[in-house]
Design a protein around this motif. Structure first.
Motif, PDB file in Angstrom:
ATOM      1  N   ARG A  70      -8.048  -7.688  -9.797  1.00 24.16           N
ATOM      2  CA  ARG A  70      -7.874  -8.922  -9.029  1.00 24.16           C
ATOM      3  C   ARG A  70      -6.992  -9.910  -9.786  1.00 24.16           C
ATOM      4  NH1 ARG A  70     -13.373 -10.546  -7.674  1.00 24.16           N
ATOM      5  NH2 ARG A  70     -13.130  -9.067  -5.957  1.00 24.16           N
ATOM      6  N   MET A  71      -7.246 -10.084 -11.070  1.00 25.44           N
ATOM      7  CA  MET A  71      -6.430 -11.009 -11.851  1.00 25.44           C
ATOM      8  C   MET A  71      -5.019 -10.475 -12.029  1.00 25.44           C
ATOM      9  SD  MET A  71      -5.927 -13.824 -13.390  1.00 25.44           S
ATOM     10  CE  MET A  71      -7.540 -14.608 -13.538  1.00 25.44           C
ATOM     11  N   LEU A  72      -4.873  -9.180 -12.243  1.00 25.94           N
ATOM     12  CA  LEU A  72      -3.546  -8.582 -12.358  1.00 25.94           C
ATOM     13  C   LEU A  72      -2.713  -8.856 -11.110  1.00 25.94           C
ATOM     14  CD1 LEU A  72      -4.519  -5.155 -13.949  1.00 25.94           C
ATOM     15  CD2 LEU A  72      -2.790  -6.702 -14.891  1.00 25.94           C
ATOM     16  N   THR A  73      -3.337  -8.678  -9.950  1.00 28.01           N
ATOM     17  CA  THR A  73      -2.643  -8.930  -8.693  1.00 28.01           C
ATOM     18  C   THR A  73      -2.252 -10.396  -8.581  1.00 28.01           C
ATOM     19  OG1 THR A  73      -3.887  -7.146  -7.619  1.00 28.01           O
ATOM     20  CG2 THR A  73      -2.814  -8.742  -6.184  1.00 28.01           C
ATOM     21  N   GLY A  74      -3.161 -11.278  -8.966  1.00 25.98           N
ATOM     22  CA  GLY A  74      -2.870 -12.708  -8.924  1.00 25.98           C
ATOM     23  C   GLY A  74      -1.720 -13.110  -9.823  1.00 25.98           C
ATOM     24  N   LEU A  75      -1.524 -12.350 -10.911  1.00 30.08           N
ATOM     25  CA  LEU A  75      -0.438 -12.635 -11.840  1.00 30.08           C
ATOM     26  C   LEU A  75       0.875 -11.964 -11.427  1.00 30.08           C
ATOM     27  CD1 LEU A  75      -2.370 -12.352 -15.224  1.00 30.08           C
ATOM     28  CD2 LEU A  75      -1.458 -14.437 -14.176  1.00 30.08           C
ATOM     29  N   GLY A  76       0.856 -11.253 -10.319  1.00 30.71           N
ATOM     30  CA  GLY A  76       2.085 -10.668  -9.794  1.00 30.71           C
ATOM     31  C   GLY A  76       2.345  -9.236 -10.192  1.00 30.71           C
ATOM     32  N   ALA A  77       1.402  -8.589 -10.882  1.00 28.87           N
ATOM     33  CA  ALA A  77       1.606  -7.197 -11.275  1.00 28.87           C
ATOM     34  C   ALA A  77       1.379  -6.263 -10.097  1.00 28.87           C
ATOM     35  CB  ALA A  77       0.652  -6.839 -12.419  1.00 28.87           C
ATOM     36  N   SER A  78       2.002  -5.096 -10.164  1.00 30.67           N
ATOM     37  CA  SER A  78       1.756  -4.039  -9.186  1.00 30.67           C
ATOM     38  C   SER A  78       0.579  -3.227  -9.706  1.00 30.67           C
ATOM     39  CB  SER A  78       2.998  -3.157  -9.035  1.00 30.67           C
ATOM     40  OG  SER A  78       2.738  -2.065  -8.185  1.00 30.67           O
ATOM     41  N   VAL A  79      -0.519  -3.207  -8.948  1.00 30.46           N
ATOM     42  CA  VAL A  79      -1.772  -2.646  -9.460  1.00 30.46           C
ATOM     43  C   VAL A  79      -2.216  -1.436  -8.635  1.00 30.46           C
ATOM     44  CG1 VAL A  79      -4.137  -3.170 -10.127  1.00 30.46           C
ATOM     45  CG2 VAL A  79      -2.437  -4.992 -10.097  1.00 30.46           C
ATOM     46  N   THR A  80      -2.594  -0.389  -9.348  1.00 29.20           N
ATOM     47  CA  THR A  80      -3.164   0.800  -8.739  1.00 29.20           C
ATOM     48  C   THR A  80      -4.534   1.039  -9.355  1.00 29.20           C
ATOM     49  OG1 THR A  80      -0.979   1.809  -8.425  1.00 29.20           O
ATOM     50  CG2 THR A  80      -2.886   3.280  -8.353  1.00 29.20           C
ATOM     51  N   MET A  81      -5.535   1.273  -8.524  1.00 29.61           N
ATOM     52  CA  MET A  81      -6.882   1.534  -9.015  1.00 29.61           C
ATOM     53  C   MET A  81      -7.285   2.961  -8.694  1.00 29.61           C
ATOM     54  SD  MET A  81     -10.542  -0.288  -8.111  1.00 29.61           S
ATOM     55  CE  MET A  81     -10.104  -1.779  -9.000  1.00 29.61           C
ATOM     56  N   CYS A  82      -7.768   3.661  -9.701  1.00 28.22           N
ATOM     57  CA  CYS A  82      -8.305   5.004  -9.530  1.00 28.22           C
ATOM     58  C   CYS A  82      -9.821   4.914  -9.641  1.00 28.22           C
ATOM     59  CB  CYS A  82      -7.748   5.950 -10.593  1.00 28.22           C
ATOM     60  SG  CYS A  82      -5.955   6.152 -10.528  1.00 28.22           S
ATOM     61  N   ALA A  83     -10.541   5.273  -8.579  1.00 30.91           N
ATOM     62  CA  ALA A  83     -11.979   5.076  -8.555  1.00 30.91           C
ATOM     63  C   ALA A  83     -12.642   6.056  -7.603  1.00 30.91           C
ATOM     64  CB  ALA A  83     -12.303   3.640  -8.136  1.00 30.91           C
ATOM     65  N   VAL A  84     -13.966   6.181  -7.763  1.00 31.68           N
ATOM     66  CA  VAL A  84     -14.776   7.007  -6.884  1.00 31.68           C
ATOM     67  C   VAL A  84     -15.520   6.099  -5.907  1.00 31.68           C
ATOM     68  CG1 VAL A  84     -16.689   8.639  -6.737  1.00 31.68           C
ATOM     69  CG2 VAL A  84     -15.056   8.807  -8.628  1.00 31.68           C
ATOM     70  N   PHE A  85     -15.455   6.430  -4.623  1.00 29.30           N
ATOM     71  CA  PHE A  85     -16.126   5.657  -3.580  1.00 29.30           C
ATOM     72  C   PHE A  85     -17.082   6.592  -2.842  1.00 29.30           C
ATOM     73  CE2 PHE A  85     -11.954   3.869  -4.345  1.00 29.30           C
ATOM     74  CZ  PHE A  85     -12.226   2.512  -4.516  1.00 29.30           C
ATOM     75  N   SER A  86     -18.345   6.185  -2.766  1.00 25.23           N
ATOM     76  CA  SER A  86     -19.356   7.073  -2.192  1.00 25.23           C
ATOM     77  C   SER A  86     -20.128   6.392  -1.060  1.00 25.23           C
ATOM     78  CB  SER A  86     -20.353   7.508  -3.277  1.00 25.23           C
ATOM     79  OG  SER A  86     -19.688   8.112  -4.370  1.00 25.23           O
ATOM     80  N   GLY A  87     -20.302   7.112   0.050  1.00 27.04           N
ATOM     81  CA  GLY A  87     -21.133   6.662   1.146  1.00 27.04           C
ATOM     82  C   GLY A  87     -20.627   5.420   1.851  1.00 27.04           C
ATOM     83  N   GLU A  88     -21.537   4.786   2.612  1.00 25.64           N
ATOM     84  CA  GLU A  88     -21.190   3.598   3.381  1.00 25.64           C
ATOM     85  C   GLU A  88     -20.754   2.453   2.460  1.00 25.64           C
ATOM     86  OE1 GLU A  88     -24.527   2.607   5.761  1.00 25.64           O
ATOM     87  OE2 GLU A  88     -24.358   4.352   7.082  1.00 25.64           O
ATOM     88  N   THR A  89     -21.480   2.284   1.364  1.00 24.34           N
ATOM     89  CA  THR A  89     -21.135   1.223   0.417  1.00 24.34           C
ATOM     90  C   THR A  89     -19.737   1.430  -0.132  1.00 24.34           C
ATOM     91  OG1 THR A  89     -23.470   1.152  -0.212  1.00 24.34           O
ATOM     92  CG2 THR A  89     -21.923  -0.055  -1.592  1.00 24.34           C
ATOM     93  N   GLY A  90     -19.428   2.656  -0.488  1.00 25.36           N
ATOM     94  CA  GLY A  90     -18.114   2.954  -1.043  1.00 25.36           C
ATOM     95  C   GLY A  90     -16.999   2.681  -0.055  1.00 25.36           C
ATOM     96  N   SER A  91     -17.236   2.974   1.224  1.00 28.79           N
ATOM     97  CA  SER A  91     -16.222   2.717   2.253  1.00 28.79           C
ATOM     98  C   SER A  91     -15.914   1.230   2.358  1.00 28.79           C
ATOM     99  CB  SER A  91     -16.713   3.253   3.600  1.00 28.79           C
ATOM    100  OG  SER A  91     -15.766   2.995   4.630  1.00 28.79           O
ATOM    101  N   VAL A  92     -16.966   0.403   2.316  1.00 25.71           N
ATOM    102  CA  VAL A  92     -16.761  -1.045   2.372  1.00 25.71           C
ATOM    103  C   VAL A  92     -16.016  -1.537   1.135  1.00 25.71           C
ATOM    104  CG1 VAL A  92     -17.930  -3.279   2.406  1.00 25.71           C
ATOM    105  CG2 VAL A  92     -18.801  -1.403   3.811  1.00 25.71           C
ATOM    106  N   ILE A  93     -16.409  -1.043  -0.032  1.00 22.26           N
ATOM    107  CA  ILE A  93     -15.771  -1.461  -1.280  1.00 22.26           C
ATOM    108  C   ILE A  93     -14.282  -1.142  -1.266  1.00 22.26           C
ATOM    109  CG2 ILE A  93     -15.692  -1.090  -3.783  1.00 22.26           C
ATOM    110  CD1 ILE A  93     -18.695  -0.341  -3.580  1.00 22.26           C
ATOM    111  N   ARG A  94     -13.956   0.061  -0.839  1.00 20.91           N
ATOM    112  CA  ARG A  94     -12.547   0.472  -0.813  1.00 20.91           C
ATOM    113  C   ARG A  94     -11.710  -0.456   0.042  1.00 20.91           C
ATOM    114  NH1 ARG A  94     -10.097   6.249   1.508  1.00 20.91           N
ATOM    115  NH2 ARG A  94      -7.905   5.560   1.521  1.00 20.91           N
TER     116      ARG A  94
END
Length: 327
Positions: A39-63
């Motif tokens: 979030r801070m990287l994006t606010g500072l103007g950087a191009s940000v890529t996140m690699c993460a695991v998303f699971s179930g209904e909660t994961g769908s919302v988070i993504r």
């Protein structure tokens, strides 16, 4: 700004209840160390890529919440559900209402996440290795292997880790290791929070595999060990609303600057300004870029000067004995 990849194994969903004119005000956000850094990287103007695991209904919302903030997500679909917590702040302090740390990642999840992070990191050139909410979600050795493989590929690796994860990443070799002084003492890496003990721990971190070491010390000046020179970083103390996320904001500022070709001096200045501004806000990992860059004018970096003991302060017999023994 340059490109930065954030390795965030298991981001979570945060539900915060606040009071607005006597009525509950409910906020839903993606949370976790890697999210706050992104979030801070994006606010500072950087191009940000996140690699993460998303699971179930909660994961769908988070993504979807992360993508809505302008972060490119490379998802791995996991089993079970991602973590979440509910905080009640209507009384002013954070009160934990409920928490689910999420599932332990499977071998297949980890293999896919590892490969995606390595690929994205090689393309970007700068990678932040962040922790997981659940201690056993990711084996510590994954951090060693990632740090080593990314380093071999010519990537700049930055960490903000503690415990076994930090030890493992250091074994793989990292460009920058950021850590707080209380994390050094809690883990036993520093005997106390006295400057001498913290500095000794910083040198040990460097010997273990960190090119540069940055230690934050709450309201005291941060310390940086870079190219065998020890510096202290000062910034005027801001009126604090919430200190959570300040260290992650600092890490993001450092990564954004280095990814853009800046020096380590410039990086720690921007990072310090980002962390200082973040404490004035309720949102974790947030801060207006213009305000952060204006605040950098107030950040100073100078050679560390050990504090001189008071003239009337006499050493104890035990202290004298230790000094004689060391000679």
């Amino acid at each position: 700004m340059g490109s930065v990849v954030v390795f965030a194994p298991s981001p979570g969903l945060t539900v915060t209840v606040e009071d607005v004119d006597g009525r509950p005000d409910i906020h839903l956000h993606a949370g976790g160390q890697g999210v706050w850094q992104a979030r801070m990287l994006t606010g500072l103007g950087a191009s940000v890529t996140m690699c993460a695991v998303f699971s179930g209904e909660t994961g769908s919302v988070i993504r979807h919440l992360i993508e809505d903030e302008g972060v490119e997500v490379i998802p791995v679909e996991g089993q079970g559900s991602s973590g979440a917590y509910i905080h009640d702040r209507r009384a002013g302090e954070r009160e934990l209402v409920a928490e689910n740390p999420g599932e332990k990642l499977t071998r297949h999840d980890l293999d896919e996440l590892y490969g995606q992070t390595l690929k994205a990191g090689m393309e970007a050139g700068t990678v932040i290795l962040s922790g997981a909410v659940r201690e056993d979600a990711v084996p510590s050795d994954v951090y060693r292997r990632l740090a080593a493989d990314l380093g071999t590929a010519g990537c700049r690796v930055i960490t903000d880790l503690t415990g076994d994860r930090l030890t493992a990443a250091l074994a793989g070799g990292v460009s920058v290791a950021k850590i707080a002084d209380d994390e050094l003492t809690d883990s036993g890496r520093a005997a106390s929070d006295e400057p001498e003990a913290i500095i000794e721990a910083m040198h040990a971190l460097h010997e273990e595999g960190a090119g540069t070491v940055i230690v934050t010390r709450a309201h005291l000046p941060s310390l940086m060990l870079h190219e065998d020179e020890l510096s202290e970083i000062r910034v005027p103390e801001m009126q604090s609303v919430d200190t959570h996320g300040a260290g992650d904001s600092l890490t993001a500022g450092v990564a954004a600057t280095l990814a853009d070709g800046g020096t380590m001096h410039q990086a720690v200045v921007l990072g310090t300004a980002a962390g200082a501004l973040n404490v004035t806000r309720h949102g974790l990992g947030t801060g207006e870029e213009g305000a952060i860059r204006n605040l950098t004018k107030l950040v100073t970096v100078s050679a560390y000067q050990a504090e001189e003991p008071a003239a009337d302060q006499q050493a104890s017999p035990e202290e004298l004995a230790r000094k004689v023994w060391k000679q």
